[in-house]
Write an enzyme that holds these catalytic residues in place. Structure first.
Site, PDB file in Angstrom:
ATOM      1  N   GLU A   1      -9.161   6.504  -5.159  1.00 57.85           N
ATOM      2  CA  GLU A   1      -8.761   5.257  -6.127  1.00 57.85           C
ATOM      3  C   GLU A   1      -9.927   4.871  -6.952  1.00 57.85           C
ATOM      4  O   GLU A   1      -9.770   4.604  -8.017  1.00 57.85           O
ATOM      5  CB  GLU A   1      -8.582   4.121  -4.971  1.00 57.85           C
ATOM      6  CG  GLU A   1      -7.136   4.471  -4.383  1.00 57.85           C
ATOM      7  CD  GLU A   1      -6.177   3.190  -4.248  1.00 57.85           C
ATOM      8  OE1 GLU A   1      -6.023   2.274  -4.950  1.00 57.85           O
ATOM      9  OE2 GLU A   1      -5.297   3.146  -3.351  1.00 57.85           O
TER      10      GLU A   1
ATOM     11  N   ASP B   1      -6.846  -0.449   3.279  1.00 56.84           N
ATOM     12  CA  ASP B   1      -5.519   0.133   3.144  1.00 56.84           C
ATOM     13  C   ASP B   1      -5.343   1.578   3.753  1.00 56.84           C
ATOM     14  O   ASP B   1      -4.240   2.013   4.437  1.00 56.84           O
ATOM     15  CB  ASP B   1      -5.079   0.319   1.793  1.00 56.84           C
ATOM     16  CG  ASP B   1      -4.956  -1.291   1.045  1.00 56.84           C
ATOM     17  OD1 ASP B   1      -5.036  -2.040   1.720  1.00 56.84           O
ATOM     18  OD2 ASP B   1      -5.163  -1.136  -0.199  1.00 56.84           O
TER      19      ASP B   1
ATOM     20  N   SER C   1       0.780  -1.161   0.016  1.00 54.24           N
ATOM     21  CA  SER C   1       0.148  -0.090  -0.035  1.00 54.24           C
ATOM     22  C   SER C   1       0.960   1.383  -0.116  1.00 54.24           C
ATOM     23  O   SER C   1       0.448   2.278   0.944  1.00 54.24           O
ATOM     24  CB  SER C   1      -1.040   0.095   1.236  1.00 54.24           C
ATOM     25  OG  SER C   1      -2.091  -0.693   0.791  1.00 54.24           O
ATOM     26  N   SER C   2       1.785   1.248  -0.790  1.00 49.73           N
ATOM     27  CA  SER C   2       2.409   2.545  -1.069  1.00 49.73           C
ATOM     28  C   SER C   2       1.641   3.666  -1.518  1.00 49.73           C
ATOM     29  O   SER C   2       1.431   5.068  -1.227  1.00 49.73           O
ATOM     30  CB  SER C   2       3.548   2.353  -2.164  1.00 49.73           C
ATOM     31  OG  SER C   2       3.066   2.021  -3.382  1.00 49.73           O
TER      32      SER C   2
HETATM   33  C1  GLA Z   1      -6.115  -3.890  -2.206  1.00 49.89           C
HETATM   34  C2  GLA Z   1      -7.343  -2.910  -1.861  1.00 49.89           C
HETATM   35  C3  GLA Z   1      -7.896  -3.456  -0.436  1.00 49.89           C
HETATM   36  C4  GLA Z   1      -8.377  -4.617  -0.215  1.00 49.89           C
HETATM   37  C5  GLA Z   1      -6.609  -5.495  -0.606  1.00 49.89           C
HETATM   38  C6  GLA Z   1      -6.765  -6.997  -0.637  1.00 49.89           C
HETATM   39  O1  GLA Z   1      -4.839  -3.759  -1.360  1.00 49.89           O
HETATM   40  O2  GLA Z   1      -6.527  -1.680  -1.987  1.00 49.89           O
HETATM   41  O3  GLA Z   1      -8.900  -2.564  -0.203  1.00 49.89           O
HETATM   42  O4  GLA Z   1      -9.030  -5.083  -0.968  1.00 49.89           O
HETATM   43  O5  GLA Z   1      -6.277  -5.147  -1.922  1.00 49.89           O
HETATM   44  O6  GLA Z   1      -7.471  -7.479   0.530  1.00 49.89           O
END
Ligand code: GLA
Length: 386
Positions: free
Chosen positions: A157, A169, A123-124
């Site tokens: 997003e 995230d 999650s950058s």
């Molecule tokens: C990505 C999405 C999250 C989540 C994950 C899988 O990181 O941004 O919302 O759905 O995939 O768990």
């Protein structure tokens, strides 16, 4: 033009008003459950993005400079439109969402650098969205609360990047706490901090350095497949349209109507939700061995039922099974590449990394990038000047 901006940013470097640090995240367990009304167990990590901000006195002109990409994004707040370069849409999306919520945004300059591996399932992008919202909220006194910032990052997003992501995230980045993971109920948004101490074990991430390029469309497909499956089960049983209202028995009873693919998606979601709740009990009882087993089961579900893994991730998870010092491993994040998370005894890290790197290189001709991480604080202002 770009050179002039770069030069002026360089000169202005010492006069930034504000510094914000915003983390990436790991998800211990609970993948693709967030947009399915389910449970997740993520933690913010010590890999972060650092962003410096200053108001530049202009009404609408903004610059965002990324050290990593060595490029400058110039934005006119009165003419918001989608960009073409990868990270630009995260920034543009956040600015657009802020403007839909408040009238207080003005011109600013921002400079950022990060040690979060980009596109690796940690999650950058959420770190960037949340750091930006946090910094601008403070700089211009916009009065947004944490949940507003979390949700506007998610909408950015959806609307600018095109991933129909869940809330996990952005939530993890903003709400993270040192030495804790967080059990989040994505339906009610209630959450609980879970002390997460693993010594003598550690969290070791193995970055495959691959990102299969259908990941955005495949992600959105998974969402569509699970929700269309849910609809069939809920209608058949006359219950509200939520994964929290249906059971595995109901899903099993509808197997024929669902067809194999939707059956796999739906049963995975319910099983993964159950694993998250069991994982929390493991942490509370300090039972890391059982937690590790849940991680392996979770990966199997992701690989075989939800089909979000890839050969590189499967290879690394399988490789770890022969090591008794590894209690469990699984892919993290959206899937189709990125990292595996391994719970491993600290004394075995070096030898395991060496062996895994060698085997991975031999099989895929790609270098592996390992890093250790720990549950860390969420997005925060770390410096105020002037
Ligand atoms: C990505 C999405 C999250 C989540 C994950 C899988 O990181 O941004 O919302 O759905 O995939 O768990």
């Amino acid at each position: 033009m770009e050179d002039r901006i770069k030069e002026s940013l360089k000169k202005a470097e010492v006069t930034y008003d504000l510094e914000v640090s915003s983390p990436g995240r790991v998800n211990l367990i609970g993948e693709h459950t967030d947009y399915n009304d389910g449970f997740v167990l993520p933690a913010a990590i010590d890999k972060r993005i650092l962003m410096r901000f200053r108001a530049n006195g202009s009404r609408t002109r903004c610059t965002v400079k990324s050290k990593g990409f060595d490029s400058v994004l110039v934005v006119d707040l009165s003419k918001m439109e989608k960009g073409t370069e990868g990270w630009h849409n995260y920034v543009l999306g956040v600015l657009d969402e802020i403007q839909l919520l408040t009238a207080g945004l003005r011109g600013f300059d921002c400079e950022m650098e990060t040690d979060i591996p980009v596109g690796s399932g940690v999650s950058s992008s959420a770190a960037l969205e949340c750091g930006l919202a946090f910094g601008l909220n403070e700089l211009f006194g916009l009065g947004l609360d944490r949940w507003q910032m979390i949700k506007l990052g998610q909408r950015a997003e959806h609307n600018f990047v095109g991933t129909q992501c869940g809330i996990m995230d952005q939530f993890s980045s903003v709400m993270g706490r040192k030495d804790h993971s967080m059990l989040l109920d994505c339906r009610s948004l209630d959450f609980e901090y879970i002390p997460t101490h693993m010594a003598p074990y550690v969290i070791l991430m193995l970055n495959t350095n691959v990102k299969h390029n259908l990941s955005t469309s495949a992600y959105n497909d998974r969402k569509q497949e699970s929700s269309s499956g849910l609809k069939i089960v809920a209608e058949r049983h006359g219950v509200p349209n939520s994964f929290r209202e249906i059971t595995l028995d109901m899903v099993n009873g509808c197997r024929e109507d669902l067809g194999e693919l939707r059956y796999r998606r739906c049963s995975y979601v319910l099983e993964e939700n159950q694993r998250v709740l069991e994982a929390v009990e493991c942490l509370k009882n300090n039972d890391l061995t059982s937690l590790g087993k849940l991680l392996y089961e979770s990966h199997r579900g992701q690989s075989e039922k939800y089909e979000i893994s890839c050969p590189e991730l499967d290879f690394l998870v399988d490789f770890s099974r022969d090591w008794e010092e590894v209690l469990g491993a699984r892919m993290v994040g959206g899937g189709f590449g990125g990292c595996t998370l391994n719970i491993i005894h600290r004394d075995a890290v070096d030898s395991f990394v060496d062996a895994a790197s060698e085997a991975y290189k031999k099989k895929f001709s790609i270098g592996l990038s390992p890093f250790q991480t720990v549950p860390s604080e969420g997005t925060a202002i770390i410096n105020r000047h002037g």
